[in-house]
Design a protein around this motif. Structure first.
Motif, PDB file in Angstrom:
ATOM      1  N   ASP A 160       0.853  -1.192   0.000  1.00  0.00           N
ATOM      2  CA  ASP A 160       0.000   0.000   0.000  1.00  0.00           C
ATOM      3  C   ASP A 160       0.888   1.240   0.000  1.00  0.00           C
ATOM      4  O   ASP A 160       1.919   1.292   0.656  1.00  0.00           O
ATOM      5  CB  ASP A 160      -0.901  -0.017   1.241  1.00  0.00           C
ATOM      6  N   GLU A 161       0.516   2.260  -0.755  1.00  0.00           N
ATOM      7  CA  GLU A 161       1.346   3.450  -0.878  1.00  0.00           C
ATOM      8  C   GLU A 161       1.391   4.259   0.403  1.00  0.00           C
ATOM      9  O   GLU A 161       2.345   4.965   0.666  1.00  0.00           O
ATOM     10  CB  GLU A 161       0.837   4.310  -2.029  1.00  0.00           C
ATOM     11  N   ALA A 162       0.339   4.215   1.189  1.00  0.00           N
ATOM     12  CA  ALA A 162       0.320   4.965   2.445  1.00  0.00           C
ATOM     13  C   ALA A 162       1.184   4.248   3.467  1.00  0.00           C
ATOM     14  O   ALA A 162       1.493   3.074   3.341  1.00  0.00           O
ATOM     15  CB  ALA A 162      -1.109   5.106   2.944  1.00  0.00           C
ATOM     16  N   ARG A 163       1.555   4.955   4.536  1.00  0.00           N
ATOM     17  CA  ARG A 163       2.435   4.360   5.532  1.00  0.00           C
ATOM     18  C   ARG A 163       1.701   4.068   6.817  1.00  0.00           C
ATOM     19  O   ARG A 163       0.914   4.866   7.297  1.00  0.00           O
ATOM     20  CB  ARG A 163       3.578   5.312   5.856  1.00  0.00           C
ATOM     21  N   GLY A 164       1.979   2.936   7.413  1.00  0.00           N
ATOM     22  CA  GLY A 164       1.541   2.580   8.758  1.00  0.00           C
ATOM     23  C   GLY A 164       0.066   2.727   9.014  1.00  0.00           C
ATOM     24  O   GLY A 164      -0.768   2.370   8.213  1.00  0.00           O
ATOM     25  N   SER A 165      -0.239   3.309  10.168  1.00  0.00           N
ATOM     26  CA  SER A 165      -1.628   3.403  10.595  1.00  0.00           C
ATOM     27  C   SER A 165      -2.381   4.517   9.888  1.00  0.00           C
ATOM     28  O   SER A 165      -3.572   4.669  10.079  1.00  0.00           O
ATOM     29  CB  SER A 165      -1.704   3.612  12.106  1.00  0.00           C
ATOM     30  N   SER A 166      -1.694   5.322   9.078  1.00  0.00           N
ATOM     31  CA  SER A 166      -2.382   6.390   8.370  1.00  0.00           C
ATOM     32  C   SER A 166      -2.861   5.911   6.998  1.00  0.00           C
ATOM     33  O   SER A 166      -3.067   6.697   6.100  1.00  0.00           O
ATOM     34  CB  SER A 166      -1.474   7.612   8.236  1.00  0.00           C
ATOM     35  N   SER A 167      -3.007   4.615   6.838  1.00  0.00           N
ATOM     36  CA  SER A 167      -3.421   4.031   5.571  1.00  0.00           C
ATOM     37  C   SER A 167      -4.811   4.512   5.178  1.00  0.00           C
ATOM     38  O   SER A 167      -5.617   4.920   6.005  1.00  0.00           O
ATOM     39  CB  SER A 167      -3.412   2.508   5.692  1.00  0.00           C
ATOM     40  N   VAL A 168      -5.086   4.439   3.894  1.00  0.00           N
ATOM     41  CA  VAL A 168      -6.382   4.841   3.378  1.00  0.00           C
ATOM     42  C   VAL A 168      -7.478   3.950   3.945  1.00  0.00           C
ATOM     43  O   VAL A 168      -8.628   4.367   4.099  1.00  0.00           O
ATOM     44  CB  VAL A 168      -6.356   4.786   1.828  1.00  0.00           C
ATOM     45  N   ARG A 169      -7.134   2.730   4.297  1.00  0.00           N
ATOM     46  CA  ARG A 169      -8.123   1.778   4.811  1.00  0.00           C
ATOM     47  C   ARG A 169      -8.763   2.251   6.112  1.00  0.00           C
ATOM     48  O   ARG A 169      -9.883   1.883   6.415  1.00  0.00           O
ATOM     49  CB  ARG A 169      -7.481   0.415   5.052  1.00  0.00           C
ATOM     50  N   LEU A 170      -8.034   2.980   6.911  1.00  0.00           N
ATOM     51  CA  LEU A 170      -8.601   3.425   8.188  1.00  0.00           C
ATOM     52  C   LEU A 170      -9.774   4.360   7.963  1.00  0.00           C
ATOM     53  O   LEU A 170     -10.779   4.283   8.660  1.00  0.00           O
ATOM     54  CB  LEU A 170      -7.537   4.112   9.037  1.00  0.00           C
ATOM     55  N   GLY A 171      -9.639   5.244   7.014  1.00  0.00           N
ATOM     56  CA  GLY A 171     -10.750   6.097   6.628  1.00  0.00           C
ATOM     57  C   GLY A 171     -11.121   7.132   7.666  1.00  0.00           C
ATOM     58  O   GLY A 171     -10.487   7.294   8.703  1.00  0.00           O
ATOM     59  N   ARG A 172     -12.188   7.804   7.344  1.00  0.00           N
ATOM     60  CA  ARG A 172     -12.653   8.904   8.188  1.00  0.00           C
ATOM     61  C   ARG A 172     -13.301   8.429   9.473  1.00  0.00           C
ATOM     62  O   ARG A 172     -13.273   9.134  10.475  1.00  0.00           O
ATOM     63  CB  ARG A 172     -13.643   9.759   7.411  1.00  0.00           C
ATOM     64  N   VAL A 173     -13.878   7.240   9.458  1.00  0.00           N
ATOM     65  CA  VAL A 173     -14.553   6.743  10.665  1.00  0.00           C
ATOM     66  C   VAL A 173     -13.552   6.544  11.787  1.00  0.00           C
ATOM     67  O   VAL A 173     -13.772   6.975  12.927  1.00  0.00           O
ATOM     68  CB  VAL A 173     -15.308   5.431  10.359  1.00  0.00           C
ATOM     69  N   SER A 174     -12.420   5.908  11.487  1.00  0.00           N
ATOM     70  CA  SER A 174     -11.416   5.665  12.525  1.00  0.00           C
ATOM     71  C   SER A 174     -10.840   6.971  13.049  1.00  0.00           C
ATOM     72  O   SER A 174     -10.638   7.137  14.251  1.00  0.00           O
ATOM     73  CB  SER A 174     -10.294   4.793  11.978  1.00  0.00           C
ATOM     74  N   LYS A 175     -10.570   7.896  12.140  1.00  0.00           N
ATOM     75  CA  LYS A 175     -10.041   9.191  12.576  1.00  0.00           C
ATOM     76  C   LYS A 175     -11.071   9.936  13.417  1.00  0.00           C
ATOM     77  O   LYS A 175     -10.724  10.578  14.409  1.00  0.00           O
ATOM     78  CB  LYS A 175      -9.637  10.020  11.367  1.00  0.00           C
ATOM     79  N   GLY A 176     -12.339   9.824  13.045  1.00  0.00           N
ATOM     80  CA  GLY A 176     -13.404  10.449  13.829  1.00  0.00           C
ATOM     81  C   GLY A 176     -13.518   9.838  15.216  1.00  0.00           C
ATOM     82  O   GLY A 176     -13.754  10.544  16.200  1.00  0.00           O
ATOM     83  N   LEU A 177     -13.342   8.501  15.312  1.00  0.00           N
ATOM     84  CA  LEU A 177     -13.389   7.844  16.619  1.00  0.00           C
ATOM     85  C   LEU A 177     -12.245   8.310  17.521  1.00  0.00           C
ATOM     86  O   LEU A 177     -12.437   8.513  18.725  1.00  0.00           O
ATOM     87  CB  LEU A 177     -13.351   6.328  16.450  1.00  0.00           C
ATOM     88  N   VAL A 178     -11.071   8.476  16.945  1.00  0.00           N
ATOM     89  CA  VAL A 178      -9.935   8.947  17.735  1.00  0.00           C
ATOM     90  C   VAL A 178     -10.202  10.356  18.258  1.00  0.00           C
ATOM     91  O   VAL A 178      -9.956  10.656  19.428  1.00  0.00           O
ATOM     92  CB  VAL A 178      -8.634   8.903  16.895  1.00  0.00           C
ATOM     93  N   ILE A 179     -10.727  11.212  17.406  1.00  0.00           N
ATOM     94  CA  ILE A 179     -11.047  12.581  17.830  1.00  0.00           C
ATOM     95  C   ILE A 179     -12.116  12.566  18.924  1.00  0.00           C
ATOM     96  O   ILE A 179     -12.021  13.299  19.912  1.00  0.00           O
ATOM     97  CB  ILE A 179     -11.494  13.421  16.620  1.00  0.00           C
ATOM     98  N   ALA A 180     -13.120  11.698  18.764  1.00  0.00           N
ATOM     99  CA  ALA A 180     -14.175  11.601  19.776  1.00  0.00           C
ATOM    100  C   ALA A 180     -13.619  11.100  21.102  1.00  0.00           C
ATOM    101  O   ALA A 180     -13.998  11.593  22.175  1.00  0.00           O
ATOM    102  CB  ALA A 180     -15.289  10.689  19.283  1.00  0.00           C
ATOM    103  N   GLU A 181     -12.717  10.130  21.066  1.00  0.00           N
ATOM    104  CA  GLU A 181     -12.112   9.617  22.303  1.00  0.00           C
ATOM    105  C   GLU A 181     -11.324  10.704  23.019  1.00  0.00           C
ATOM    106  O   GLU A 181     -11.398  10.831  24.247  1.00  0.00           O
ATOM    107  CB  GLU A 181     -11.190   8.442  21.983  1.00  0.00           C
ATOM    108  N   ILE A 182     -10.577  11.481  22.266  1.00  0.00           N
ATOM    109  CA  ILE A 182      -9.798  12.557  22.882  1.00  0.00           C
ATOM    110  C   ILE A 182     -10.724  13.616  23.479  1.00  0.00           C
ATOM    111  O   ILE A 182     -10.494  14.107  24.590  1.00  0.00           O
ATOM    112  CB  ILE A 182      -8.839  13.178  21.848  1.00  0.00           C
ATOM    113  N   ALA A 183     -11.808  13.939  22.785  1.00  0.00           N
ATOM    114  CA  ALA A 183     -12.759  14.933  23.291  1.00  0.00           C
ATOM    115  C   ALA A 183     -13.435  14.447  24.571  1.00  0.00           C
ATOM    116  O   ALA A 183     -13.566  15.205  25.543  1.00  0.00           O
ATOM    117  CB  ALA A 183     -13.800  15.254  22.229  1.00  0.00           C
ATOM    118  N   VAL A 184     -13.845  13.193  24.589  1.00  0.00           N
ATOM    119  CA  VAL A 184     -14.492  12.638  25.793  1.00  0.00           C
ATOM    120  C   VAL A 184     -13.501  12.593  26.949  1.00  0.00           C
ATOM    121  O   VAL A 184     -13.851  12.914  28.093  1.00  0.00           O
ATOM    122  CB  VAL A 184     -15.080  11.240  25.497  1.00  0.00           C
ATOM    123  N   SER A 185     -12.252  12.218  26.672  1.00  0.00           N
ATOM    124  CA  SER A 185     -11.238  12.180  27.727  1.00  0.00           C
ATOM    125  C   SER A 185     -11.007  13.565  28.319  1.00  0.00           C
ATOM    126  O   SER A 185     -10.908  13.718  29.540  1.00  0.00           O
ATOM    127  CB  SER A 185      -9.917  11.631  27.176  1.00  0.00           C
TER     128      SER A 185
END
Length: 116
Positions: A43-68
């Motif tokens: 895959d051309e992308a690197r590591g955990s920033s792969s295209v497969r993660l998509g917007r949902v995963s990034k949104g979940l991370v942002i939500a977790e940080i906001a709740v914390s």
């Protein structure tokens, strides 16, 4: 007002943390074991920033940080309130004062007049 640590509550929190940690680590581990390593590496992308993660995963991370952050602010405000309550001046002596509440169940006292 005295603040003390409760052993049972502490053990419950530690146990809940262990279960949550195992669950949070087990699901990604199972998903990772099913994937093709060659496909991921090509895959051309690197590591955990792969295209497969998509917007949902990034949104979940942002939500977790906001709740914390929200929980940290709430915990800090609660601790501040406890400190403020211990130093509050009621305008009269509060030493050697006993207060109690009596709960009369509606089953035993069905009429409001009986409860009064």
């Amino acid at each position: 007002m005295s603040v003390a640590l409760d052993l049972v509550a502490g053990l419950f929190v530690v146990g809940l943390t262990v279960v949550a940690t195992l669950f949070a680590g087990l699901v990604p581990a199972i998903r990772a074991s099913r994937t093709n390593v060659n496909e991921i590496l090509s895959d051309e992308a690197r590591g955990s920033s792969s295209v497969r993660l998509g917007r949902v995963s990034k949104g979940l991370v942002i939500a977790e940080i906001a709740v914390s952050c929200g929980l940290l602010v709430a915990a800090g405000l609660m601790m501040r309130s406890v400190v403020n309550v211990t130093d509050f001046d009621f305008g009269f002596s509060t030493e050697k004062v006993f207060t109690a509440g009596v709960g009369l169940l509606e089953g035993d006292y069905p009429a409001e007049q009986d409860r009064r």
